[in-house]
Design a protein around this motif. Sequence first.
Motif, PDB file in Angstrom:
ATOM      1  N   ALA A 306       9.156 -45.976 -47.950  1.00  0.00           N
ATOM      2  CA  ALA A 306      10.019 -47.120 -48.243  1.00  0.00           C
ATOM      3  C   ALA A 306       9.914 -47.513 -49.716  1.00  0.00           C
ATOM      4  CB  ALA A 306       9.642 -48.300 -47.341  1.00  0.00           C
ATOM      5  N   GLU A 307       8.698 -47.483 -50.257  1.00  0.00           N
ATOM      6  CA  GLU A 307       8.510 -47.820 -51.667  1.00  0.00           C
ATOM      7  C   GLU A 307       9.254 -46.852 -52.586  1.00  0.00           C
ATOM      8  OE1 GLU A 307       4.033 -49.845 -51.627  1.00  0.00           O
ATOM      9  OE2 GLU A 307       4.264 -47.691 -51.948  1.00  0.00           O
ATOM     10  N   ALA A 308       9.344 -45.590 -52.157  1.00  0.00           N
ATOM     11  CA  ALA A 308      10.001 -44.572 -52.982  1.00  0.00           C
ATOM     12  C   ALA A 308      11.466 -44.907 -53.230  1.00  0.00           C
ATOM     13  CB  ALA A 308       9.876 -43.197 -52.321  1.00  0.00           C
ATOM     14  N   VAL A 309      12.099 -45.581 -52.271  1.00  0.00           N
ATOM     15  CA  VAL A 309      13.499 -45.983 -52.454  1.00  0.00           C
ATOM     16  C   VAL A 309      13.621 -46.888 -53.664  1.00  0.00           C
ATOM     17  CG1 VAL A 309      15.401 -47.308 -51.441  1.00  0.00           C
ATOM     18  CG2 VAL A 309      14.069 -45.741 -50.001  1.00  0.00           C
ATOM     19  N   LEU A 310      12.755 -47.881 -53.750  1.00  0.00           N
ATOM     20  CA  LEU A 310      12.827 -48.846 -54.847  1.00  0.00           C
ATOM     21  C   LEU A 310      12.423 -48.221 -56.165  1.00  0.00           C
ATOM     22  CD1 LEU A 310      11.368 -52.001 -53.043  1.00  0.00           C
ATOM     23  CD2 LEU A 310      13.714 -51.149 -53.115  1.00  0.00           C
ATOM     24  N   THR A 311      11.453 -47.318 -56.125  1.00  0.00           N
ATOM     25  CA  THR A 311      11.032 -46.627 -57.344  1.00  0.00           C
ATOM     26  C   THR A 311      12.177 -45.796 -57.909  1.00  0.00           C
ATOM     27  OG1 THR A 311       8.743 -46.532 -56.556  1.00  0.00           O
ATOM     28  CG2 THR A 311       9.357 -45.015 -58.310  1.00  0.00           C
ATOM     29  N   ARG A 312      12.879 -45.067 -57.035  1.00  0.00           N
ATOM     30  CA  ARG A 312      14.015 -44.247 -57.493  1.00  0.00           C
ATOM     31  C   ARG A 312      15.142 -45.116 -58.058  1.00  0.00           C
ATOM     32  NH1 ARG A 312      14.131 -38.986 -55.129  1.00  0.00           N
ATOM     33  NH2 ARG A 312      11.938 -38.370 -54.892  1.00  0.00           N
ATOM     34  N   LEU A 313      15.266 -46.320 -57.541  1.00  0.00           N
ATOM     35  CA  LEU A 313      16.311 -47.216 -58.026  1.00  0.00           C
ATOM     36  C   LEU A 313      15.882 -47.985 -59.270  1.00  0.00           C
ATOM     37  CD1 LEU A 313      17.604 -48.662 -54.624  1.00  0.00           C
ATOM     38  CD2 LEU A 313      18.786 -47.033 -56.110  1.00  0.00           C
ATOM     39  N   GLY A 314      14.622 -47.809 -59.689  1.00  0.00           N
ATOM     40  CA  GLY A 314      14.132 -48.486 -60.886  1.00  0.00           C
ATOM     41  C   GLY A 314      13.945 -49.977 -60.696  1.00  0.00           C
ATOM     42  N   LEU A 315      13.588 -50.401 -59.468  1.00  0.00           N
ATOM     43  CA  LEU A 315      13.423 -51.816 -59.171  1.00  0.00           C
ATOM     44  C   LEU A 315      11.943 -52.193 -59.153  1.00  0.00           C
ATOM     45  CD1 LEU A 315      16.024 -52.084 -56.265  1.00  0.00           C
ATOM     46  CD2 LEU A 315      16.316 -52.895 -58.625  1.00  0.00           C
ATOM     47  N   HIS A 316      11.640 -53.323 -59.734  1.00  0.00           N
ATOM     48  CA  HIS A 316      10.273 -53.842 -59.717  1.00  0.00           C
ATOM     49  C   HIS A 316       9.989 -54.465 -58.346  1.00  0.00           C
ATOM     50  CE1 HIS A 316       6.660 -56.020 -60.623  1.00  0.00           C
ATOM     51  NE2 HIS A 316       7.253 -57.197 -60.560  1.00  0.00           N
ATOM     52  N   PHE A 317       8.807 -54.165 -57.796  1.00  0.00           N
ATOM     53  CA  PHE A 317       8.452 -54.724 -56.488  1.00  0.00           C
ATOM     54  C   PHE A 317       6.947 -54.854 -56.363  1.00  0.00           C
ATOM     55  CE2 PHE A 317       8.405 -50.123 -55.932  1.00  0.00           C
ATOM     56  CZ  PHE A 317       7.281 -49.887 -55.156  1.00  0.00           C
ATOM     57  N   ARG A 318       6.557 -55.586 -55.363  1.00  0.00           N
ATOM     58  CA  ARG A 318       5.142 -55.647 -55.003  1.00  0.00           C
ATOM     59  C   ARG A 318       5.015 -55.407 -53.501  1.00  0.00           C
ATOM     60  NH1 ARG A 318       3.596 -62.133 -55.382  1.00  0.00           N
ATOM     61  NH2 ARG A 318       4.876 -62.817 -53.605  1.00  0.00           N
TER      62      ARG A 318
END
Length: 427
Positions: A306-318
């Motif tokens: 799930a985290e990989a989705v946000l990483t590929r989109l270049g989104l900051h998350f925690r």
Amino acid sequence: MLDIKWIRENPAALDAALEKRGAEAQSSRLVALDEARRSHVGLVQALQERRNAASKEIGKAMAAKDQAAADALKAEVAKLKDELQAGEAKERELDEELKHALSVLPNIPLDEVPLGADEADNVEVRKVGEKPDLGFEPKEHFELGEALGMMDFERAAKMSGARFTILSGPLARLERALGQFMLDLHTGEHGYTEVNPPLLVNDAAAYGTDKLPKFGDDLFRTTDGRWLIPTAEVPLTYMAAGEILAEDELPKRYAAHTACFRSEAGSAGRDTRGMLRQHQFSKVELVSVTTPETSLEEHERMTASAEAVLTRLGLHFRTVVLCTGDMGFGAQKTYDIEVWLPGQNAYREISSCSVCGDFQARRMNARSRKPGDKATRFVHTLNGSGVAVGRALIAVMENYQNADGSITVPDALRFYMGGLSKIEKTA
């Protein structure tokens, strides 16, 4: 659902776990219900044994031409039959009472889950990326969408009421692109099998995946008694119901992109603007069915997917691990992934990944067997958002907004957008 045998043997452990969740002790009541049921089952069995014995004695009396004894035995058998019918009806009542009491009992948190009362006590595990410096005062997604003329809440309310949205043009395509991107990533790189499941399920499926009876008020029900799925977790997990799976073929990993429907009972006044909390929304769901030995490792793997989705989109998350008081009903442990939204100046949940142990498997009788073994055991199930598509749309809009109100399309989505690099208001 928890095992009543385990509860009988570990009453203090149950009450301690419920205290961690902020719930009252239940072991005494549950053990008393079970003892009453077991005692009554013993009485019914004794009646059955006496009826069977008396039936055999009738034959012996008839063979001995003792009509008086045969008549007395027949009268006894008739009486026993009536008592058995009443006893079996009472047994069903006691079974149902215990089943209901167990069905509203939450899962036991793992020892490693942090203690806490609510979301303020959740523990941050990691941060990925940096908050963007946009260089101007960021707008919220609904301000951007309405200004572009591609997000219409007023028309949606006219046809459906509050908490619905109409997307159009490139913004509608952007949401579709996000779902396609997520499915391709999870099936192509993370080993999930794509499934297109039913959006309507029956009582058994909703109960087996712990949505009933606890969350009945948060579901939409059709006139013929089916339920609109609140998440694809329900049909994906229930695919294992009643099955005996070969353990050398586990884990089973499934992914689905579906519409989801929730009444949002109890959320009055929360997130009333925009798309954050809708009655209908789109989500890519991940489900794993695995063995007890591998379920915790699978939980880490699912969260990373799930985290990989946000990483590929270049989104900051925690990523945070939920405390005992904030954890979901059926979970043993949960990671929430919270994406940064510049327009709100806040982190908001975009994925929740949970390991449930055998909690759901007991409810739906999903088991596995090792090669060469006769014995079976309950599987472990896991579910997670991979991720919520509507919230991903919000995150992309707010993080990739430009000062003129246009939205830059992330590189990872441009293929799905037909090469479009920017969403702008059309003349």
